[in-house]
Scaffold this motif. Sequence first.
Motif, PDB file in Angstrom:
ATOM      1  N   PRO A   1       0.816  -1.227   0.000  1.00 25.25           N
ATOM      2  CA  PRO A   1       0.000   0.000   0.000  1.00 25.25           C
ATOM      3  C   PRO A   1       0.846   1.273   0.000  1.00 25.25           C
ATOM      4  CG  PRO A   1      -0.889  -1.587   1.548  1.00 25.25           C
ATOM      5  CD  PRO A   1       0.453  -2.111   1.120  1.00 25.25           C
ATOM      6  N   GLU A   2       2.026   1.206   0.607  1.00 33.02           N
ATOM      7  CA  GLU A   2       2.910   2.377   0.646  1.00 33.02           C
ATOM      8  C   GLU A   2       3.341   2.789  -0.761  1.00 33.02           C
ATOM      9  OE1 GLU A   2       7.420   3.424   2.249  1.00 33.02           O
ATOM     10  OE2 GLU A   2       6.217   1.896   3.294  1.00 33.02           O
ATOM     11  N   VAL A   3       3.468   1.801  -1.652  1.00 30.51           N
ATOM     12  CA  VAL A   3       3.935   2.074  -3.011  1.00 30.51           C
ATOM     13  C   VAL A   3       2.762   2.309  -3.964  1.00 30.51           C
ATOM     14  CG1 VAL A   3       5.268   1.179  -4.958  1.00 30.51           C
ATOM     15  CG2 VAL A   3       5.968   0.645  -2.608  1.00 30.51           C
ATOM     16  N   LEU A   4       1.736   1.488  -3.850  1.00 29.98           N
ATOM     17  CA  LEU A   4       0.623   1.542  -4.805  1.00 29.98           C
ATOM     18  C   LEU A   4      -0.462   2.534  -4.409  1.00 29.98           C
ATOM     19  CD1 LEU A   4       0.190  -2.277  -5.594  1.00 29.98           C
ATOM     20  CD2 LEU A   4       1.717  -0.601  -6.664  1.00 29.98           C
ATOM     21  N   GLY A   5      -0.460   2.941  -3.140  1.00 25.30           N
ATOM     22  CA  GLY A   5      -1.467   3.883  -2.692  1.00 25.30           C
ATOM     23  C   GLY A   5      -2.823   3.268  -2.464  1.00 25.30           C
ATOM     24  N   ARG A   6      -2.907   1.973  -2.458  1.00 22.81           N
ATOM     25  CA  ARG A   6      -4.146   1.259  -2.167  1.00 22.81           C
ATOM     26  C   ARG A   6      -3.788  -0.133  -1.660  1.00 22.81           C
ATOM     27  NH1 ARG A   6      -6.529  -1.234  -7.721  1.00 22.81           N
ATOM     28  NH2 ARG A   6      -4.574  -1.400  -8.890  1.00 22.81           N
ATOM     29  N   THR A   7      -4.752  -0.768  -1.019  1.00 20.50           N
ATOM     30  CA  THR A   7      -4.515  -2.087  -0.443  1.00 20.50           C
ATOM     31  C   THR A   7      -5.183  -3.148  -1.295  1.00 20.50           C
ATOM     32  OG1 THR A   7      -4.391  -1.171   1.794  1.00 20.50           O
ATOM     33  CG2 THR A   7      -4.812  -3.534   1.598  1.00 20.50           C
ATOM     34  N   LEU A   8      -4.392  -4.120  -1.728  1.00 20.02           N
ATOM     35  CA  LEU A   8      -4.886  -5.246  -2.512  1.00 20.02           C
ATOM     36  C   LEU A   8      -4.695  -6.529  -1.711  1.00 20.02           C
ATOM     37  CD1 LEU A   8      -3.290  -4.336  -5.961  1.00 20.02           C
ATOM     38  CD2 LEU A   8      -5.675  -4.028  -5.290  1.00 20.02           C
ATOM     39  N   PRO A   9      -5.586  -7.508  -1.870  1.00 17.37           N
ATOM     40  CA  PRO A   9      -5.430  -8.760  -1.133  1.00 17.37           C
ATOM     41  C   PRO A   9      -4.361  -9.662  -1.742  1.00 17.37           C
ATOM     42  CG  PRO A   9      -7.306  -8.912  -2.589  1.00 17.37           C
ATOM     43  CD  PRO A   9      -6.808  -7.494  -2.702  1.00 17.37           C
ATOM     44  N   LEU A  10      -3.710 -10.436  -0.911  1.00 21.76           N
ATOM     45  CA  LEU A  10      -2.877 -11.523  -1.395  1.00 21.76           C
ATOM     46  C   LEU A  10      -3.821 -12.657  -1.760  1.00 21.76           C
ATOM     47  CD1 LEU A  10      -0.029 -11.552   1.302  1.00 21.76           C
ATOM     48  CD2 LEU A  10       0.012 -10.490  -0.969  1.00 21.76           C
ATOM     49  N   ASN A  11      -3.840 -13.060  -3.025  1.00 21.48           N
ATOM     50  CA  ASN A  11      -4.844 -14.041  -3.428  1.00 21.48           C
ATOM     51  C   ASN A  11      -4.433 -15.476  -3.133  1.00 21.48           C
ATOM     52  OD1 ASN A  11      -3.434 -15.108  -5.858  1.00 21.48           O
ATOM     53  ND2 ASN A  11      -3.904 -13.108  -6.763  1.00 21.48           N
ATOM     54  N   GLY A  12      -5.428 -16.341  -3.138  1.00 18.53           N
ATOM     55  CA  GLY A  12      -5.219 -17.734  -2.765  1.00 18.53           C
ATOM     56  C   GLY A  12      -4.288 -18.471  -3.697  1.00 18.53           C
ATOM     57  N   ALA A  13      -4.393 -18.205  -4.999  1.00 24.35           N
ATOM     58  CA  ALA A  13      -3.508 -18.878  -5.940  1.00 24.35           C
ATOM     59  C   ALA A  13      -2.056 -18.494  -5.687  1.00 24.35           C
ATOM     60  CB  ALA A  13      -3.911 -18.532  -7.372  1.00 24.35           C
ATOM     61  N   GLY A  14      -1.833 -17.231  -5.340  1.00 28.72           N
ATOM     62  CA  GLY A  14      -0.478 -16.785  -5.069  1.00 28.72           C
ATOM     63  C   GLY A  14       0.111 -17.415  -3.824  1.00 28.72           C
ATOM     64  N   VAL A  15      -0.661 -17.445  -2.739  1.00 28.32           N
ATOM     65  CA  VAL A  15      -0.146 -18.038  -1.498  1.00 28.32           C
ATOM     66  C   VAL A  15       0.088 -19.531  -1.683  1.00 28.32           C
ATOM     67  CG1 VAL A  15      -2.342 -18.597  -0.356  1.00 28.32           C
ATOM     68  CG2 VAL A  15      -0.363 -17.954   1.016  1.00 28.32           C
ATOM     69  N   CYS A  16      -0.712 -20.169  -2.550  1.00 23.50           N
ATOM     70  CA  CYS A  16      -0.472 -21.585  -2.841  1.00 23.50           C
ATOM     71  C   CYS A  16       0.880 -21.766  -3.531  1.00 23.50           C
ATOM     72  CB  CYS A  16      -1.592 -22.131  -3.731  1.00 23.50           C
ATOM     73  SG  CYS A  16      -3.147 -22.415  -2.859  1.00 23.50           S
ATOM     74  N   GLY A  17       1.210 -20.857  -4.458  1.00 22.41           N
ATOM     75  CA  GLY A  17       2.509 -20.937  -5.115  1.00 22.41           C
ATOM     76  C   GLY A  17       3.654 -20.752  -4.138  1.00 22.41           C
TER      77      GLY A  17
END
Length: 267
Positions: free
Chosen positions: A188-204
């Motif tokens: 969020p500090e860089v993008l200026g918004r908060t995005l979720p860490l998605n399930g497919a990514g955490v699985c990887g």
Amino acid sequence: MSDRIYETALGASDKDSITLLGHDLANDVMGEVGFGELAFWLATQRRPARGETRVFEAVLAALADHGFTPTAIVTRLTHLSAPDSVQGALAAGLLGGGSRFLGVTEDCGRFLHDQLPAEHPVDDAGWDAVALEIVRAQRAAKRFVPGLGHHVHKDGDPRTPRLFAIAEEEGLTGPHLRLFAAIGRVHPEVLGRTLPLNGAGVCGAALADLGLPLELLRGFALLARTAGLVGQLAEELRSPVANDIFLSVDLNNRSVDPRPYRPEELQ
């Protein structure tokens, strides 16, 4: 007949027996080894510890089915077109596993692995510093961070904290998961918004921490989704919707004038 010997540590058979991974299939594997454990074992040729099996099977469960995704829809529609070809319907769904669905698992695992520093930080502050550089670099290059964001779970993917928790319980939170968690904290500090860490990514990230081959991470996602697609077909047999999906497009299209192709429109 060729005299060449083809060695394999996987399945082999003779007149009286079948061996798999050096064990008697009928007596040592069947009824003794779960399918998730066996899939891990086949890929690594080492039997996983109980905790590794739990994390691996949690990943499979997380990726098995996610509703009427394109992979599920195309499986149902292919079965509608060719009900005599179950393998065709399943293959159609699996072939749709790419950068937007299922492929994120491999993309994220590979990305995290490539970004790991030579010396791993010892605390969250250190990981956050590494993650901050990564997110800034991706932003400067106008590239997405794999595994960051979800088109439905905009306030948080429920699979993500659960898989982090399971890995922590089993003592299997490795550098890939730690870096992914840090990206979740600092972006969020860089993008200026908060995005979720998605399930497919955490699985990887979890699969990479288990030491599974990075080149096969998408294969494990497809293994999981195969079970989901079988479920989609089973439900289609009981409660068919494929024909309605087809007709909703076929009966609601309209003819328009040709629109000549212009390359600049795709830029």
